[in-house]
Design an enzyme around this catalytic site. Structure first.
Site, mmCIF file in Angstrom:
data_model
loop_
_atom_site.group_PDB
_atom_site.id
_atom_site.type_symbol
_atom_site.label_atom_id
_atom_site.label_comp_id
_atom_site.label_asym_id
_atom_site.label_seq_id
_atom_site.Cartn_x
_atom_site.Cartn_y
_atom_site.Cartn_z
ATOM 1 N N SER A 104 0.599 -1.230 -0.151
ATOM 2 C CA SER A 104 -0.085 -0.043 0.111
ATOM 3 C C SER A 104 0.711 1.254 0.042
ATOM 4 C CB SER A 104 -0.919 0.076 1.505
ATOM 5 O OG SER A 104 -1.657 1.165 1.321
ATOM 6 N N SER A 118 -0.579 3.996 0.532
ATOM 7 C CA SER A 118 -1.450 5.347 1.421
ATOM 8 C C SER A 118 -0.588 5.729 2.619
ATOM 9 C CB SER A 118 -2.668 4.552 1.953
ATOM 10 O OG SER A 118 -3.589 4.180 0.910
ATOM 11 N N THR A 164 -8.644 -1.693 2.387
ATOM 12 C CA THR A 164 -8.666 -1.990 1.070
ATOM 13 C C THR A 164 -8.773 -3.463 0.936
ATOM 14 O OG1 THR A 164 -7.139 -1.929 -0.878
ATOM 15 C CG2 THR A 164 -6.105 -2.314 1.294
ATOM 16 N N LYS A 182 -13.273 -4.287 1.548
ATOM 17 C CA LYS A 182 -14.334 -3.173 1.280
ATOM 18 C C LYS A 182 -15.829 -3.536 1.591
ATOM 19 C CE LYS A 182 -11.398 -0.357 -1.973
ATOM 20 N NZ LYS A 182 -11.133 0.321 -3.012
ATOM 21 N N ASP A 185 -13.633 6.476 -3.662
ATOM 22 C CA ASP A 185 -13.279 5.988 -4.920
ATOM 23 C C ASP A 185 -13.707 6.974 -6.033
ATOM 24 O OD1 ASP A 185 -11.047 4.508 -4.149
ATOM 25 O OD2 ASP A 185 -12.320 2.723 -4.237
ATOM 26 N N GLY A 200 -14.984 -3.388 -17.773
ATOM 27 C CA GLY A 200 -14.911 -3.911 -16.039
ATOM 28 C C GLY A 200 -16.319 -4.012 -15.542
ATOM 29 N N ALA A 201 -16.524 -4.941 -14.607
ATOM 30 C CA ALA A 201 -17.653 -4.848 -13.737
ATOM 31 C C ALA A 201 -17.395 -5.153 -12.317
ATOM 32 C CB ALA A 201 -18.877 -5.696 -14.179
ATOM 33 N N GLY A 222 -15.341 -4.078 -8.439
ATOM 34 C CA GLY A 222 -15.378 -3.025 -7.395
ATOM 35 C C GLY A 222 -15.447 -1.898 -7.847
HETATM 36 N N1 LIG Z 1 -6.044 3.558 -9.246
HETATM 37 C C1 LIG Z 1 -6.959 3.244 -8.087
HETATM 38 O O1 LIG Z 1 -6.859 4.050 -7.465
HETATM 39 C C2 LIG Z 1 -7.534 1.888 -8.106
HETATM 40 C C3 LIG Z 1 -8.485 2.100 -7.321
HETATM 41 C C4 LIG Z 1 -9.236 0.353 -7.186
HETATM 42 C C5 LIG Z 1 -8.632 -0.498 -8.387
HETATM 43 N N2 LIG Z 1 -7.606 -0.119 -8.809
HETATM 44 C C6 LIG Z 1 -7.174 -1.153 -9.710
HETATM 45 O O2 LIG Z 1 -8.376 -1.689 -10.692
HETATM 46 C C7 LIG Z 1 -8.301 -2.800 -11.009
HETATM 47 C C8 LIG Z 1 -9.844 -3.360 -10.881
HETATM 48 O O3 LIG Z 1 -9.746 -3.512 -9.378
HETATM 49 P P1 LIG Z 1 -11.160 -4.032 -8.849
HETATM 50 O O4 LIG Z 1 -11.373 -3.862 -7.443
HETATM 51 O O5 LIG Z 1 -12.472 -3.443 -9.528
HETATM 52 O O6 LIG Z 1 -11.037 -5.518 -9.122
HETATM 53 P P2 LIG Z 1 -12.123 -6.783 -9.116
HETATM 54 O O7 LIG Z 1 -13.246 -6.421 -8.531
HETATM 55 O O8 LIG Z 1 -11.626 -8.277 -8.972
HETATM 56 O O9 LIG Z 1 -12.499 -6.936 -10.640
HETATM 57 C C9 LIG Z 1 -11.533 -7.121 -11.719
HETATM 58 C C10 LIG Z 1 -12.318 -7.127 -13.111
HETATM 59 O O10 LIG Z 1 -11.182 -7.266 -14.269
HETATM 60 C C11 LIG Z 1 -11.768 -8.001 -15.129
HETATM 61 N N3 LIG Z 1 -10.787 -8.959 -15.672
HETATM 62 C C12 LIG Z 1 -9.814 -9.859 -14.950
HETATM 63 N N4 LIG Z 1 -9.073 -10.444 -15.704
HETATM 64 C C13 LIG Z 1 -9.532 -10.205 -16.727
HETATM 65 C C14 LIG Z 1 -9.174 -11.021 -18.313
HETATM 66 N N5 LIG Z 1 -8.149 -11.639 -18.456
HETATM 67 N N6 LIG Z 1 -9.913 -10.575 -19.292
HETATM 68 C C15 LIG Z 1 -10.943 -9.527 -19.208
HETATM 69 N N7 LIG Z 1 -11.324 -8.962 -18.050
HETATM 70 C C16 LIG Z 1 -10.720 -9.326 -16.875
HETATM 71 C C17 LIG Z 1 -12.931 -8.694 -14.404
HETATM 72 O O11 LIG Z 1 -13.905 -9.362 -15.226
HETATM 73 P P3 LIG Z 1 -14.690 -10.703 -14.826
HETATM 74 O O12 LIG Z 1 -15.874 -10.071 -14.038
HETATM 75 O O13 LIG Z 1 -15.165 -11.324 -16.215
HETATM 76 O O14 LIG Z 1 -13.864 -11.598 -13.961
HETATM 77 C C18 LIG Z 1 -13.570 -7.670 -13.647
HETATM 78 O O15 LIG Z 1 -14.097 -6.917 -14.234
HETATM 79 C C19 LIG Z 1 -7.083 -3.443 -10.362
HETATM 80 O O16 LIG Z 1 -6.134 -3.462 -11.277
HETATM 81 C C20 LIG Z 1 -6.800 -2.484 -9.291
HETATM 82 O O17 LIG Z 1 -5.615 -2.471 -8.831
HETATM 83 C C21 LIG Z 1 -7.093 1.198 -9.136
#
Ligand SMILES: NC(=O)c1ccc[n+]([C@@H]2O[C@H](COP(=O)([O-])OP(=O)(O)OC[C@H]3O[C@@H](n4cnc5c(N)ncnc54)[C@H](OP(=O)(O)O)[C@@H]3O)[C@@H](O)[C@H]2O)c1
Length: 276
Positions: free
Chosen positions: A14, A16, A61, A65, A101, A126-127, A129
């Site tokens: 992290s 943070s 985190t 969450k 967020d 994406g779908a 969190g």
């Molecule tokens: N910049 C920031 O402050 C911030 C904040 C939060 C998160 N993030 C980043 O955002 C990303 C997602 O976070 P999250 O918390 O939403 O994760 P999550 O809930 O695990 O969701 C992951 C997403 O990625 C998709 N995915 C994973 N592998 C895939 C593949 N091979 N092909 C197509 N789609 C794929 C998943 O699709 P399925 O539903 O089909 O599995 C789902 O939509 C992470 O990399 C995280 O580090 C950044």
């Protein structure tokens, strides 16, 4: 002395503490922001004992969450809307929870591309969190007239759409993601594709107007293959690091009573730590 912390499992990586301790030093506030590894089984006890452990509040985190959200006494609107919270604070003996967020993404977008064409269609890939927070923020704030949700697992995008009261969220089949970009003012990657160690996102930007903004919330690397492709096309790009920095602002203000600024110096500090 006021203290706060970030909890997760694992928590080692992290950034943070770097952000909040920079602001504490900048404002000359006596306090500490720590990272604490909390196993899922210990989450409830940890939150119950926040004050006894000397904390005014905390960030939460992965993977806490959703679970932490359910443990709060008072849940604020944006956390209710996305059914997840990342920022907690004690007020009047009660544990309050909110989701920053949404603010973090929108504030960074506004700062990086202030004149992006609001009020038009956007595509969110994406779908998970993060998609939930971003799609809600864009739809609910009126920044987008229509949010096209596109996820590898169709059922997850459909469930997300069904959970929103907003009626301007539609679902697009993953195979149609390239065509979905036609007429969009913004496309946001919220999948983990493009992250160091993950495959790149396979997305043709041919149908996307050159005036559009391309945002990626992945921030390692800072310029993902999607952002490099967008830059080559002449689109404005918005990286994922700013969302991380801006989402920290409301929490710091709650705990320490000062609204901090996301400065270039802070960003450079975190970029250096990321090894970019
Ligand atoms: N910049 C920031 O402050 C911030 C904040 C939060 C998160 N993030 C980043 O955002 C990303 C997602 O976070 P999250 O918390 O939403 O994760 P999550 O809930 O695990 O969701 C992951 C997403 O990625 C998709 N995915 C994973 N592998 C895939 C593949 N091979 N092909 C197509 N789609 C794929 C998943 O699709 P399925 O539903 O089909 O599995 C789902 O939509 C992470 O990399 C995280 O580090 C950044």
């Amino acid at each position: 002395m006021t203290n706060a912390c970030v909890i997760g499992w694992p928590i080692k990586h992290s950034r943070s503490p770097m952000i909040h301790n920079y602001w504490l030093a900048q404002h000359g506030i006596e306090g500490r922001y720590e990272k604490v590894a909390v196993e899922p089984a210990d989450l409830s006890d940890f939150l119950k004992n926040l004050a006894q452990n000397g904390y005014r509040g905390c960030n939460v985190t992965v993977p806490h969450k959703e679970a932490a959200f359910a443990l709060a006494d008072v849940v604020h609107d944006e956390a209710i809307a996305v059914q997840a919270a990342n920022t907690f604070w004690l007020e009047g003996g009660q544990l309050h929870a909110d989701n920053t967020d949404i603010y973090g993404f929108l504030a960074h977008l506004e700062q990086s591309a202030p004149n992006w064409h609001k009020g038009q269609s956007v595509t969110v890939l994406g779908a998970g969190g993060a998609a939930r927070a971003i799609a809600y923020g864009l739809s609910h704030s009126g920044a987008a007239s229509e949010v096209r949700l596109c996820n590898r697992t169709l059922a997850r995008a459909q469930a997300l759409q069904a959970s929103f009261k907003e009626h301007n969220v539609s679902v697009v089949d993953w195979q149609q993601r390239h065509e979905a970009l036609a007429g969009c003012a913004l496309v946001v990657n919220t999948t983990s594709l493009g992250m160091e160690g993950s495959p790149s996102l396979d997305l043709s930007l041919a149908a996307l107007p050159a005036s559009a903004v391309v945002a990626d919330i992945v921030y390692v690397p800072l310029e993902t293959p999607l952002l490099a492709q967008a830059r080559q096309k002449g689109c404005r790009t918005v990286d994922g690091l700013g969302m991380l920095l801006h989402q920290a602002v409301p929490g710091f203000e709650r705990w320490f009573g000062v609204r901090p600024q996301v400065t270039k110096e802070l960003r450079d500090l975190v970029v250096a730590d990321l090894g970019e």
